[in-house]
Design an enzyme around this catalytic site. Structure first.
Site, PDB file in Angstrom:
ATOM      1  N   GLU A   1     -67.121  80.599 -15.337  1.00  0.00           N
ATOM      2  CA  GLU A   1     -66.677  79.631 -14.329  1.00  0.00           C
ATOM      3  C   GLU A   1     -65.836  80.322 -13.255  1.00  0.00           C
ATOM      4  O   GLU A   1     -64.661  80.025 -13.058  1.00  0.00           O
ATOM      5  CB  GLU A   1     -65.911  78.489 -15.012  1.00  0.00           C
ATOM      6  CG  GLU A   1     -66.806  77.742 -16.003  1.00  0.00           C
ATOM      7  CD  GLU A   1     -66.162  76.513 -16.619  1.00  0.00           C
ATOM      8  OE1 GLU A   1     -64.935  76.495 -16.752  1.00  0.00           O
ATOM      9  OE2 GLU A   1     -66.895  75.576 -16.972  1.00  0.00           O
TER      10      GLU A   1
ATOM     11  N   GLU B   1     -73.164  75.776 -20.901  1.00  0.00           N
ATOM     12  CA  GLU B   1     -72.175  74.869 -21.498  1.00  0.00           C
ATOM     13  C   GLU B   1     -72.548  73.447 -21.112  1.00  0.00           C
ATOM     14  O   GLU B   1     -72.823  73.168 -19.935  1.00  0.00           O
ATOM     15  CB  GLU B   1     -70.760  75.122 -20.965  1.00  0.00           C
ATOM     16  CG  GLU B   1     -70.100  76.351 -21.504  1.00  0.00           C
ATOM     17  CD  GLU B   1     -68.642  76.463 -21.059  1.00  0.00           C
ATOM     18  OE1 GLU B   1     -67.969  75.413 -20.899  1.00  0.00           O
ATOM     19  OE2 GLU B   1     -68.198  77.597 -20.854  1.00  0.00           O
TER      20      GLU B   1
HETATM   21  C1  BG6 Z   1     -65.374  74.887 -19.733  1.00  0.00           C
HETATM   22  C2  BG6 Z   1     -64.820  76.165 -20.310  1.00  0.00           C
HETATM   23  O1  BG6 Z   1     -64.846  74.678 -18.493  1.00  0.00           O
HETATM   24  O2  BG6 Z   1     -65.055  73.709 -20.389  1.00  0.00           O
HETATM   25  C3  BG6 Z   1     -64.661  76.145 -21.822  1.00  0.00           C
HETATM   26  O3  BG6 Z   1     -65.628  77.261 -19.938  1.00  0.00           O
HETATM   27  C4  BG6 Z   1     -64.046  74.829 -22.220  1.00  0.00           C
HETATM   28  O4  BG6 Z   1     -63.899  77.258 -22.204  1.00  0.00           O
HETATM   29  C5  BG6 Z   1     -64.965  73.687 -21.797  1.00  0.00           C
HETATM   30  O5  BG6 Z   1     -63.729  74.739 -23.570  1.00  0.00           O
HETATM   31  C6  BG6 Z   1     -64.504  72.309 -22.183  1.00  0.00           C
HETATM   32  O6  BG6 Z   1     -63.201  72.086 -21.725  1.00  0.00           O
HETATM   33  P1  BG6 Z   1     -62.045  71.641 -22.716  1.00  0.00           P
HETATM   34  O7  BG6 Z   1     -60.815  71.682 -21.898  1.00  0.00           O
HETATM   35  O8  BG6 Z   1     -62.414  70.290 -23.186  1.00  0.00           O
HETATM   36  O9  BG6 Z   1     -62.036  72.653 -23.818  1.00  0.00           O
END
Ligand code: BG6
Length: 489
Positions: free
Chosen positions: A192, A384
């Site tokens: 990101e 993701e």
């Molecule tokens: C993404 C990141 O932005 O979101 C991850 O790359 C992160 O590392 C994921 O875990 C979800 O966000 P969060 O804050 O719910 O863990």
């Protein structure tokens, strides 16, 4: 080849994790402190000011280094994957994973970032992980930098603001290519990369209170990351001929709240800002409109001769991105707002949301895929996507139909985009196993198909348990998507 209901034959189905959220063992095997190791537990985030809500200051870093026991630093524990990776990989293999996205903890290989030689114990650890993955026929997708740079580089240089960090990163990356290149064919440089403005410390080791001109410093740090990314792209291509490297963007889809031209303009600008990072890494140049915006803001990036040529000559092979939610923009300052992934956007009246208020929008994923493929014309990978939720154990089981529904809708959206011609080569869910949240450091914000018995305070057996969604995803992979059309919404 695809048919009506299945995905392409070689589609990479899998999951994604990051070292700092799963490994734990923060002071084991010669590892140095990383920026993640000083992130405290922050369950009540205020998305109005994400950088501030991360709460990282010069003082908080000092405290974290000196008083280990006083505050909670859940990323130091992770889910103990450092010691349990063999069992976890077996579970991923049981689900039929074709691919697993992991990251390498930079501070395991180079504890302060500046050593001339890497820590052999760390190399041996990751080598074993990759050998195990090979045995299980799971293709590694490796992020070189996922929110876990050595803390020492932040303390000493204010992170990526200093050009010298480029050399440290290039040395680290080449160590990875030399040692793991035999096993790893898909690499990502910065997780990101656009997130640097939202949380400069987590992304680039930039401590906000150290900067008199934060925005200027962030642009500078970002430029150094762009250059570093291009250099290691060149190095990888020279060293491992069949390997590919990708950029990694947070896809933040923004819609106009209404058809008022003012709303449309605001949404357009948000989306252009979001694409800026991929523009540089895929097209090899700063977009003219961004250069103009910087000029108007009085931002000047310190560039060294040859930087722009390097960016142009060594662009990435594919574009990967995370996608969780979408949001709206409106010219109406009173429009209701809602949190998303480290952002605060205008609420969309047509969308449901997760327990954390992130708006669930599978159609937005389809639109993103079409938009990104049309704009860049390189293979795409979703690295993701998923939903954080509170899970409950009932009679020893977790019936997470909400998670199945979320994924079902997103997978159908992916299939539609593929059918319309988008070259989507893989999908790794965030996350296949519960882990420590990046934003809040909660364990209770659960993403996995696999439950981990640990609570927000780190109490629990850390035993793993299959949720209903585990069996569901296994079936999706086994049928290459065909069973998608028999389940959920
Ligand atoms: C993404 C990141 O932005 O979101 C991850 O790359 C992160 O590392 C994921 O875990 C979800 O966000 P969060 O804050 O719910 O863990």
């Amino acid at each position: 080849m695809t048919n009506k209901t299945t995905f392409p034959n070689d589609f990479l189905w899998g999951g994604a994790v990051a070292a700092n959220q799963v490994e734990g063992a923060w002071n084991v095997g010669g590892k140095g402190l990383s920026v993640a190791d000083v992130a405290t537990y922050k369950p009540n985030v205020d998305n109005k000011d994400y950088a501030a809500h991360m709460g990282v200051t010069t003082e908080s870093i000092r405290e974290a280094i000196s008083e280990y026991s006083d505050a909670m630093y859940p990323k130091r524990r992770g889910i103990d994957m450092y010691h349990r990776y063999k069992d976890d990989l077996d579970l991923f293999a049981e689900m039929g994973f074709k691919a697993l996205r992991i990251s390498i903890a930079w501070s395991r290989l180079y504890p302060t970032g500046e050593e001339k030689e890497p820590n052999q114990e760390a190399i041996d650890f990751y080598l074993d992980v990759f050998k195990e993955m090979k045995r299980l026929k799971i293709e590694p997708i490796v992020t070189l930098s996922h929110y876990e740079m050595p803390l020492a580089l932040s303390v000493k240089y204010n992170g990526w603001v200093s050009r010298s960090v480029i050399d440290d990163f290039v040395r680290f990356s080449n160590t990875c290519f030399d040692n793991f290149g035999e096993y790893v064919k898909y690499w990502l440089t910065f997780n990101e990369v656009d997130s640097i403005f939202r949380h400069p410390f987590t992304t680039a080791g930039v401590v906000p209170d150290k900067s008199d001109q934060l925005e200027q410093d962030i642009y500078q740090a970002l430029h150094h990351q762009f250059v570093a990314s291009a250099i290691v792209t060149k190095d990888l291509h020279n060293k491992v001929s069949d390997a590919q490297i990708g950029a990694m963007l947070t896809k933040l889809m923004t819609y106009p709240l209404t058809s008022r031209p003012e709303d449309v303009e605001l949404a357009l600008k948000k989306n252009l800002d979001n694409h800026f990072y991929a523009d540089v890494q895929v097209r090899g140049e700063y977009p003219a409109l961004i250069l103009n915006k910087m000029k108007r803001q009085g931002i000047t990036i310190d560039m060294v001769e040859g930087d722009l040529e390097i960016l142009k000559a060594h662009t990435v092979d594919f574009l990967s991105f995370s996608y969780y939610m979408s949001m709206c923009e409106s010219a109406d300052v009173n429009a209701e707002r809602t949190p998303g992934n480290t952002v605060l956007g205008v609420k969309n009246p047509y969308l449901p949301a997760t327990d954390w208020g992130w708006q669930i929008d599978p159609k937005g994923l389809k639109i993103s895929l079409i938009e990104l493929y049309d704009r860049y014309n390189v293979p795409l990978m979703i690295v993701e996507n998923g939903m954080g939720a509170y899970d409950e154990i009932e009679d020893g089981q977790i019936h997470d139909q909400y998670r199945v529904d979320y994924f079902t809708a997103h997978f159908k959206a992916m299939k539609e985009a593929i059918d319309e011609g988008v070259n989507l080569i893989g999908y790794t869910s965030w996350a296949p196993i519960d882990l420590v949240s990046a934003g809040t450091s909660q364990m209770s914000k659960r993403y996995g198909f696999i439950y981990v018995d640990a609570d927000d305070e780190g109490k629990g057996t850390y035993n793993r348990m299959r949720k209903d969604s585990f069996y569901w995803y296994k079936d999706i992979i086994a049928t290459n998507g065909e069973s998608l059309y028999q389940y959920g919404e």
